[in-house]
Design a protein around this motif. Structure first.
Motif, PDB file in Angstrom:
ATOM      1  N   ILE A 135      22.837 -31.600 -27.035  1.00  0.00           N
ATOM      2  CA  ILE A 135      22.807 -32.971 -26.544  1.00  0.00           C
ATOM      3  C   ILE A 135      21.886 -33.722 -27.490  1.00  0.00           C
ATOM      4  N   GLY A 136      22.476 -34.597 -28.286  1.00  0.00           N
ATOM      5  CA  GLY A 136      21.730 -35.185 -29.392  1.00  0.00           C
ATOM      6  C   GLY A 136      21.474 -34.092 -30.412  1.00  0.00           C
ATOM      7  N   ASP A 137      20.211 -33.909 -30.795  1.00  0.00           N
ATOM      8  CA  ASP A 137      19.847 -32.848 -31.725  1.00  0.00           C
ATOM      9  C   ASP A 137      19.150 -31.690 -31.016  1.00  0.00           C
ATOM     10  N   GLU A 138      19.220 -31.657 -29.692  1.00  0.00           N
ATOM     11  CA  GLU A 138      18.469 -30.660 -28.939  1.00  0.00           C
ATOM     12  C   GLU A 138      19.406 -29.686 -28.257  1.00  0.00           C
ATOM     13  N   ALA A 139      19.071 -28.389 -28.383  1.00  0.00           N
ATOM     14  CA  ALA A 139      19.893 -27.351 -27.768  1.00  0.00           C
ATOM     15  C   ALA A 139      19.830 -27.470 -26.246  1.00  0.00           C
ATOM     16  N   TRP A 140      21.002 -27.494 -25.610  1.00  0.00           N
ATOM     17  CA  TRP A 140      21.089 -27.552 -24.138  1.00  0.00           C
ATOM     18  C   TRP A 140      21.562 -26.222 -23.568  1.00  0.00           C
ATOM     19  N   GLY A 141      22.446 -25.545 -24.308  1.00  0.00           N
ATOM     20  CA  GLY A 141      22.989 -24.272 -23.861  1.00  0.00           C
ATOM     21  C   GLY A 141      23.917 -23.709 -24.914  1.00  0.00           C
ATOM     22  N   ASN A 142      24.689 -22.714 -24.538  1.00  0.00           N
ATOM     23  CA  ASN A 142      25.588 -22.056 -25.482  1.00  0.00           C
ATOM     24  C   ASN A 142      26.924 -21.776 -24.829  1.00  0.00           C
ATOM     25  N   LEU A 143      27.978 -21.863 -25.643  1.00  0.00           N
ATOM     26  CA  LEU A 143      29.325 -21.492 -25.218  1.00  0.00           C
ATOM     27  C   LEU A 143      29.634 -20.118 -25.803  1.00  0.00           C
ATOM     28  N   TYR A 144      29.972 -19.167 -24.932  1.00  0.00           N
ATOM     29  CA  TYR A 144      30.266 -17.792 -25.356  1.00  0.00           C
ATOM     30  C   TYR A 144      31.728 -17.479 -25.058  1.00  0.00           C
ATOM     31  N   LEU A 145      32.427 -16.892 -26.058  1.00  0.00           N
ATOM     32  CA  LEU A 145      33.820 -16.487 -25.907  1.00  0.00           C
ATOM     33  C   LEU A 145      33.958 -15.041 -26.366  1.00  0.00           C
ATOM     34  N   THR A 146      34.730 -14.239 -25.631  1.00  0.00           N
ATOM     35  CA  THR A 146      34.908 -12.830 -26.022  1.00  0.00           C
ATOM     36  C   THR A 146      36.363 -12.417 -25.821  1.00  0.00           C
ATOM     37  N   ASP A 147      36.703 -11.330 -26.576  1.00  0.00           N
ATOM     38  CA  ASP A 147      38.007 -10.658 -26.451  1.00  0.00           C
ATOM     39  C   ASP A 147      39.185 -11.607 -26.672  1.00  0.00           C
ATOM     40  N   LYS A 148      39.311 -12.060 -27.932  1.00  0.00           N
ATOM     41  CA  LYS A 148      40.465 -12.883 -28.285  1.00  0.00           C
ATOM     42  C   LYS A 148      41.722 -12.021 -28.309  1.00  0.00           C
ATOM     43  N   GLN A 149      42.786 -12.574 -27.815  1.00  0.00           N
ATOM     44  CA  GLN A 149      44.059 -11.859 -27.818  1.00  0.00           C
ATOM     45  C   GLN A 149      44.606 -11.800 -29.248  1.00  0.00           C
ATOM     46  N   GLY A 150      44.949 -10.611 -29.704  1.00  0.00           N
ATOM     47  CA  GLY A 150      45.603 -10.450 -31.005  1.00  0.00           C
ATOM     48  C   GLY A 150      44.665 -10.258 -32.176  1.00  0.00           C
ATOM     49  N   GLY A 151      43.372 -10.058 -31.940  1.00  0.00           N
ATOM     50  CA  GLY A 151      42.480  -9.817 -33.070  1.00  0.00           C
ATOM     51  C   GLY A 151      41.177 -10.569 -32.943  1.00  0.00           C
ATOM     52  N   PRO A 152      40.353 -10.525 -34.014  1.00  0.00           N
ATOM     53  CA  PRO A 152      39.046 -11.183 -33.967  1.00  0.00           C
ATOM     54  C   PRO A 152      39.183 -12.697 -34.052  1.00  0.00           C
ATOM     55  N   PHE A 153      38.119 -13.385 -33.647  1.00  0.00           N
ATOM     56  CA  PHE A 153      38.076 -14.839 -33.771  1.00  0.00           C
ATOM     57  C   PHE A 153      38.021 -15.198 -35.254  1.00  0.00           C
ATOM     58  N   ASN A 154      38.702 -16.293 -35.610  1.00  0.00           N
ATOM     59  CA  ASN A 154      38.735 -16.722 -37.010  1.00  0.00           C
ATOM     60  C   ASN A 154      37.976 -18.032 -37.196  1.00  0.00           C
ATOM     61  N   GLU A 155      38.009 -18.538 -38.433  1.00  0.00           N
ATOM     62  CA  GLU A 155      37.262 -19.763 -38.731  1.00  0.00           C
ATOM     63  C   GLU A 155      37.821 -20.951 -37.970  1.00  0.00           C
TER      64      GLU A 155
END
Length: 586
Positions: A135-155
């Motif tokens: 929020i602005g330039d200050e960390a508020w939290g984090n978004l976590y994602l796991t177990d992508k279907q079909g392989g690893p997460f890409n760019e």
């Protein structure tokens, strides 16, 4: 630890067409949510669709940004969540983004050197993508994602999640501003309602001096401003709280019910002077009722279900008046908020002022009424003694003289019967004079008056009465109001024993214990239900008289007998009595 970070330059070159379309659609939908929980739920849903992740979570940082204070998930069902147990606080891989809020991608999360592994019952997870939510330039939290279907997460997934997190930060700040505005609006509304309630009670104080209408106004207006299912006023009486007024779902059968101050949450609010919040009022009532043997049911107070309660003390100039019980909310579940507590506390202060004023007026009226009654009793007693009793005595003398002068046996017999009838009337009249106002109470003192009373009650029935009157050693007589209160209490209690209890024995005790006068009457009769009104038993009168001189009455009755105990502050003649309505808390 990094508490803030400059927003990185976002790239979109690795996004496919479908991800770009979903991002364009996601922006307005996130911005349309006005409440934080809705924003976070929408964020997780879009993030999973954008990246193909099976599981998604948002970790919200605490105020120090050292750890996670909230952890919201999608993809894990209730059964798995129950098996996992406590939610993560930000250790291991999750903590990496807390310390360094930049995107993190892993093809195998367990291979990261800071990986802690998963707790028992946790579903297996392999691929990982985490991006900070700023929020602005200050960390508020984090978004976590796991177990992508079909392989690893890409760019492309990382770019899409980063853009989504940026929009989420804007939506979160907007939702927080909206909720803050709503909260301020609610607080302003509460303040206005509190002012209206205070104004209404103040007007009642100026226009209404009767206690019952004042209490009715308090519970009805209080229930409305607190949006409560039920509201009750419990007033202090000795060591108990008496339910004196109620409104809402509470049953009128509760009126007059007594709760102990010690051992009840209402009593705790009174003694501590602090409002008490209760998550489940039914549970508290069941505990109090069971502990004190009261026989109260939660259904008498509020409908079925779990209802919060707010118990607020009522005090006026340091004097404890009673407790407001606010039970249940009509429009929400859960506990009462700080703003609601402040509202009810403000209202309770105004209500205490009105109730105390009405009590003072009522007490003064009762005092004047009892004083006038005692004066009238004294007048009638004097007239009956000086005129009627003397006249009957003179008539007896004349009849006795006539009997001696006559030589006719038949006439002498008639005169003898007439003399016996006059003797009976003289005895009845003396008993009546004693009941009205014994001369000994005014001329000699309480002990002599009680001795006469006990002799009279012994003559009225076959009951054995043991007396333990111990008032010797005092430097003077008790204050007249106190002597009258003790005498009338003993008189009424003994009358009940003789007329109603079917007792064979009674013990009467009056003594000085420390700085108190204690009066007790105990019998071995059949007892009665002391929690039920008994017309003619005079229990309410005993309590009223005791209260006016700062005392209290306790009644214990079982099938084995009854004990009535009263404790009065010791006051000697010539010194002012401090009333119960003037007691101060220390």
């Amino acid at each position: 630890m990094t508490s803030s970070a400059a927003s990185p330059a976002l790239k979109l070159d690795a996004l496919d067409e479908d991800q770009l379309r979903q991002l364009v659609e996601a922006g307005p939908t996130l911005g349309a949510e006005l409440h934080l929980d809705s924003v976070l739920d929408r964020l997780l849903t879009v993030a999973r669709a954008l990246t193909g992740a099976r599981y998604a979570a948002v970790g919200v940082l605490d105020s120090d940004r050292h750890a996670l204070e909230r952890f919201i998930t999608q993809g894990i069902d209730d059964a798995d969540r129950e098996l996992i147990g406590d939610l993560p606080k930000g250790h291991g891989v999750l903590g990496v983004l807390i310390r360094d809020p930049v995107p993190l991608r892993l093809s195998e999360v367990s291979e990261h050197p800071l990986s802690y592994g998963f707790p028992p019952g946790h579903p297996p997870m392999h691929t990982f993508l985490g991006v900070p939510v700023l929020i602005g330039d200050e960390a508020w939290g984090n978004l976590y994602l796991t177990d992508k279907q079909g392989g690893p997460f890409n760019e492309g997934d990382e770019q899409a999640a980063s853009v989504l997190a940026l929009w989420a930060g804007i939506a979160i700040e907007q939702a927080r501003l909206h909720e803050r505005t709503e909260r301020q609006r609610d607080e302003a509304s509460y303040a206005l309602r509190a002012l209206e309630a205070t104004t209404a009670i103040s007007r009642a104080l100026g226009a209404q001096v009767e206690l019952e209408p004042t209490l009715e106004l308090v519970v009805k207006r209080g229930r409305a401003i607190a949006d409560a299912r039920s509201m009750l006023v419990l007033l202090v009486e000795g060591e108990e709280l008496v339910i004196t007024a109620l409104a809402g779902e509470a049953s009128t059968d509760l009126l007059g019910a007594r709760l102990p101050i010690q051992g009840s949450v209402s009593g705790k609010a009174l003694v501590t002077g602090q409002a008490q919040r209760v998550a489940d009022f039914a549970e508290q009532i069941e505990m109090t009722s069971r502990r004190a043997g009261l026989g109260l049911s939660p259904s008498q107070f509020v409908g079925p279900g779990k209802h919060p309660a707010l118990l607020v003390p009522m005090a006026y100039r340091g004097r404890l008046v009673g407790v407001l019980n606010v039970v249940g909310c009509l429009t929400k579940e859960g506990t009462f908020t700080d703003a609601e507590e402040k509202l009810v506390t403000s209202f309770a202060a105004s209500a205490a002022t009105a109730v105390a004023a009405a009590q003072s007026v009522e007490s003064e009226r009762l005092r004047m009424s009892l004083h006038a009654m005692e004066e009238e009793r004294s007048r009638w007693a004097r007239e009956l003694h000086d005129e009627t009793l003397q006249g009957l005595g003179a008539l007896r003398v004349l009849l006795s003289s006539a009997r001696r002068a006559l030589g006719n046996p038949e006439a002498e017999g008639a005169l003898g019967r007439a003399i016996e009838q006059v003797d009976d009337e003289i005895r009845n009249l003396r008993s009546l004079i004693t009941d009205l106002r014994p001369a000994a109470l005014d001329e000699i003192g309480l002990e002599a008056a009680l001795d006469s009373l006990l002799d009279q009650r012994r003559e009225q029935g076959s009951i054995e009465i043991e007396a333990r009157i111990e008032l010797g050693g005092l430097p003077g007589r008790l204050a007249p109001e106190l002597e009258t209160a003790v005498y009338r209490l003993i008189q009424e209690a003994l009358t009940n024993v003789v007329k109603h209890s079917e007792a064979s024995r009674a013990v009467t005790q009056v003594s000085v214990e420390g700085d108190h006068v204690v009066a007790r009457v105990e019998d071995d009769g059949r007892g009665f239900d002391s929690g039920v009104s008994h017309p003619g038993f005079g229990l309410a009168g005993m309590r009223e008289r005791a209260t006016l001189v700062g005392g209290r009455v306790e009644i214990e009755s079982t099938a084995a007998g009854t004990r009535i105990s009263a404790v009065f502050p010791l006051r000697l003649a010539g010194r002012p009595l401090r009333l119960a309505t003037e007691k101060q808390t220390g």
